[in-house]
Design an enzyme around this catalytic site. Structure first.
Site, PDB file in Angstrom:
ATOM      1  N   HIS A   1     -49.419  24.296  12.570  1.00 19.10           N
ATOM      2  CA  HIS A   1     -49.286  22.871  12.821  1.00 19.10           C
ATOM      3  C   HIS A   1     -50.508  22.363  13.601  1.00 19.10           C
ATOM      4  O   HIS A   1     -51.090  21.314  13.278  1.00 19.10           O
ATOM      5  CB  HIS A   1     -48.024  22.592  13.659  1.00 19.10           C
ATOM      6  CG  HIS A   1     -46.754  22.604  12.877  1.00 19.10           C
ATOM      7  ND1 HIS A   1     -46.231  23.739  12.335  1.00 19.10           N
ATOM      8  CD2 HIS A   1     -45.885  21.597  12.564  1.00 19.10           C
ATOM      9  CE1 HIS A   1     -45.094  23.446  11.719  1.00 19.10           C
ATOM     10  NE2 HIS A   1     -44.866  22.152  11.837  1.00 19.10           N
TER      11      HIS A   1
ATOM     12  N   GLN B   1       0.818  -1.212   0.000  1.00 25.87           N
ATOM     13  CA  GLN B   1       0.000   0.000   0.000  1.00 25.87           C
ATOM     14  C   GLN B   1       0.852   1.263   0.000  1.00 25.87           C
ATOM     15  O   GLN B   1       0.449   2.295  -0.542  1.00 25.87           O
ATOM     16  CB  GLN B   1      -0.935   0.000   1.208  1.00 25.87           C
ATOM     17  CG  GLN B   1      -2.003  -1.078   1.165  1.00 25.87           C
ATOM     18  CD  GLN B   1      -2.882  -0.978  -0.073  1.00 25.87           C
ATOM     19  OE1 GLN B   1      -3.577   0.002  -0.290  1.00 25.87           O
ATOM     20  NE2 GLN B   1      -2.843  -2.010  -0.913  1.00 25.87           N
TER      21      GLN B   1
ATOM     22  N   GLU C   1      -7.750   2.916   6.684  1.00 24.73           N
ATOM     23  CA  GLU C   1      -8.541   2.561   5.503  1.00 24.73           C
ATOM     24  C   GLU C   1      -8.576   1.046   5.314  1.00 24.73           C
ATOM     25  O   GLU C   1      -9.629   0.432   5.162  1.00 24.73           O
ATOM     26  CB  GLU C   1      -7.929   3.238   4.280  1.00 24.73           C
ATOM     27  CG  GLU C   1      -8.620   2.901   2.968  1.00 24.73           C
ATOM     28  CD  GLU C   1      -7.877   3.449   1.760  1.00 24.73           C
ATOM     29  OE1 GLU C   1      -8.487   3.538   0.685  1.00 24.73           O
ATOM     30  OE2 GLU C   1      -6.669   3.767   1.897  1.00 24.73           O
ATOM     31  N   HIS C   2      -7.397   0.435   5.285  1.00 20.47           N
ATOM     32  CA  HIS C   2      -7.271  -1.029   5.188  1.00 20.47           C
ATOM     33  C   HIS C   2      -6.616  -1.528   6.469  1.00 20.47           C
ATOM     34  O   HIS C   2      -5.597  -0.990   6.896  1.00 20.47           O
ATOM     35  CB  HIS C   2      -6.382  -1.434   4.011  1.00 20.47           C
ATOM     36  CG  HIS C   2      -6.768  -0.827   2.699  1.00 20.47           C
ATOM     37  ND1 HIS C   2      -6.177   0.312   2.197  1.00 20.47           N
ATOM     38  CD2 HIS C   2      -7.703  -1.207   1.781  1.00 20.47           C
ATOM     39  CE1 HIS C   2      -6.709   0.606   1.016  1.00 20.47           C
ATOM     40  NE2 HIS C   2      -7.641  -0.291   0.751  1.00 20.47           N
TER      41      HIS C   2
ATOM     42  N   HIS D   1       1.423   3.187  -3.286  1.00 19.75           N
ATOM     43  CA  HIS D   1       0.391   4.016  -3.915  1.00 19.75           C
ATOM     44  C   HIS D   1       0.875   5.454  -4.098  1.00 19.75           C
ATOM     45  O   HIS D   1       0.473   6.139  -5.035  1.00 19.75           O
ATOM     46  CB  HIS D   1      -0.887   4.006  -3.081  1.00 19.75           C
ATOM     47  CG  HIS D   1      -1.811   2.877  -3.409  1.00 19.75           C
ATOM     48  ND1 HIS D   1      -2.490   2.798  -4.594  1.00 19.75           N
ATOM     49  CD2 HIS D   1      -2.169   1.782  -2.693  1.00 19.75           C
ATOM     50  CE1 HIS D   1      -3.235   1.699  -4.615  1.00 19.75           C
ATOM     51  NE2 HIS D   1      -3.045   1.058  -3.473  1.00 19.75           N
TER      52      HIS D   1
ATOM     53  N   ASP E   1      -8.174  -4.680  -3.581  1.00 19.18           N
ATOM     54  CA  ASP E   1      -7.826  -3.575  -4.475  1.00 19.18           C
ATOM     55  C   ASP E   1      -8.135  -3.910  -5.929  1.00 19.18           C
ATOM     56  O   ASP E   1      -8.550  -3.042  -6.701  1.00 19.18           O
ATOM     57  CB  ASP E   1      -6.334  -3.247  -4.355  1.00 19.18           C
ATOM     58  CG  ASP E   1      -6.050  -2.233  -3.261  1.00 19.18           C
ATOM     59  OD1 ASP E   1      -7.010  -1.728  -2.651  1.00 19.18           O
ATOM     60  OD2 ASP E   1      -4.870  -1.955  -3.016  1.00 19.18           O
TER      61      ASP E   1
END
Length: 453
Positions: free
Chosen positions: A424, A262, A330-331, A265, A364
């Site tokens: 109302h 990761q 995230e992961h 990335h 992924d």
């Protein structure tokens, strides 16, 4: 994916075997990006498609057709190696099957709340979705499965897609084939801010879309932020993140490989190891350094590990859970002797990968079936990733019969009068007068006692 001093105090004594070199979050809103995106969106909204074409020429060097034809889409797979094509088809099939199953578990319902009073809920798909399919330095070929395909599984009637223009095909052929498999209604070779503006402002021969989805660079993320409110968005994703929670049973080479998987990335992608074993933590640090020596993407992954990588030693598994929940990655991979304990206890993550055989890369690429459009930057504390449910509106309805008036109107009449909302009150009174005042007018006795709630 940092731990603030306040969070550290709440966690108790922590041992860092490796701290990030950069002190602070990996991605901030760059004022220059904010200003540039604002200028572009304003220009596109005022000038229309001419501005989109101008930015396409300026930023992407593209002056060809903006729309990818249906025939081009259909033939896009022919430009791919057969094994890549087969892998993409498998990824779409798995992701679609998971999404369809999610949809089947979201069911409409009705309930009679009182005699003659019915409440209900039905899931109605969003009408128009615009999906951005990134294709930069590392095109993410499964993005269409997670955005276009999942929207279609939810029943969205119209899904438009935009992807940066490139090459003789007008766009990356594998990205196009993913869009074709995912049943995108129309696909355009438009990149970045101009793509989101074109979809949001209705400049592509279609009405404006209702929701924007899909990842992108800082400019794409900022465009989504500025367009939110005019359209809906999935989430504001920052740099990709990974955390591995491991004990002494984990293989340090595997943990290191998954952290780097990761980190590559981008140079600001955080990667963290949380471990209850000091020996494992030190061996993982050594393994990362060793693997970086021969990694083709070491320039990117190495910078990410140096600047945003961390190894945290927890005193026990309870503190390991607490640290992970503060990071809200995230992961999140779990490689321990008791993975089920962590499945039960953990609360904050984008997606969980249980056991050493469940690497993030499987998701992924769409092969594991689950969605990889996930919350980052600790937003997993209150947000979830993209799924079928994000494309569905759980809309409620009510149906009251005349004979239900005694069960409804008197209480509404009394509450409205107390609030001072005369109109109302009148809506209830007019219905009471129609059926006639009845015995048993609301006397202030609650229908449900506090103990029954």
């Amino acid at each position: 994916m940092q731990i603030t001093p306040e969070e550290a105090r709440a966690l108790g004594p922590l041992t860092w075997l490796k701290k990030p070199a950069v002190d602070g979050p990996p991605a901030q809103r760059d004022p220059k990006v904010v200003e540039r995106v604002s200028e572009m969106l304003s220009h596109i909204e005022r000038t229309g498609l001419d501005a989109v074409r101008s930015y396409s020429r300026e930023l992407d060097g593209w002056s060809g057709d903006l729309e990818i034809s249906a025939e081009q889409l259909r033939k896009s797979g022919d430009a791919l190696p057969s094994d890549v094509r087969a892998a993409l088809e498998l990824g779409y099939e798995r992701t679609n099957r998971f999404a369809v199953t999610q949809r089947e578990h979201l069911t409409d319902f009705e309930i009679e709340l009182a005699p003659g009073v019915v409440g209900g809920q039905q899931y109605i798909p969003i009408t128009r979705v615009g999906a951005y399919l990134p294709a930069g330095r590392f095109p993410l070929l499964a993005s269409a499965f997670m955005t276009v395909g999942v929207a279609k599984a939810a029943g969205v009637p119209t899904v438009l897609s935009c992807t940066p223009p490139s090459g003789e095909h007008g766009a990356h052929p594998a990205v196009l084939y993913g869009a074709y498999l995912s049943r995108a209604d129309r696909v355009f070779a438009i990149g970045g801010v101009q793509a989101l503006g074109a979809m949001a402002f209705g400049l592509l021969g279609e009405a404006p879309i209702d929701m924007l989805v899909g990842a992108g660079n800082a400019f794409v993320t900022e465009a989504k932020r500025q367009l939110f409110g005019q359209v809906g968005i999935d989430l504001l994703a920052g740099p990709s993140e990974v955390a591995v929670l491991a004990d002494e049973t984990a293989d340090p080479e595997w943990v290191a490989a998954d952290l780097l998987g990761q980190a590559e990335h981008g140079p600001n992608s955080p990667a963290a190891l949380i471990t209850t074993s000091e020996e494992l933590g030190r061996r993982v640090i050594e393994a990362v350094d060793r693997q970086l020596d021969s990694l083709a993407t070491r320039e990117v992954a190495g910078a990410a590990w140096r600047d945003f990588g961390s190894v945290i030693l927890a005193t026990d598994r309870t503190q390991a859970v607490a640290v992970s929940d503060v990071l809200g990655p995230e992961h999140l991979e779990i490689q321990t002797a008791d993975d089920d304990f962590y499945l039960k206890e953990l609360r904050n993550y984008g997606s969980l990968f249980l056991g050493p055989w469940s690497t993030v890369a499987y998701s992924d690429k769409g092969i594991a079936g689950t969605n990889h459009v996930l919350p980052t930057g600790k937003t997993a504390r209150y947000n979830a990733g993209l799924s079928v449910s994000r494309f569905l509106k759980p809309l409620t309805y009510q149906r009251a019969q005349k004979e239900a008036t005694p069960a409804l109107a008197p209480a509404v009449e009394r509450i409205s009068a107390f609030e001072g909302l005369a109109a109302h009150e009148a809506t209830a009174t007019i219905r009471i007068d129609k059926v006639g005042r009845f015995s048993g007018t609301f006397d202030g006795t609650p229908a449900v006692t506090r103990d029954q709630r």
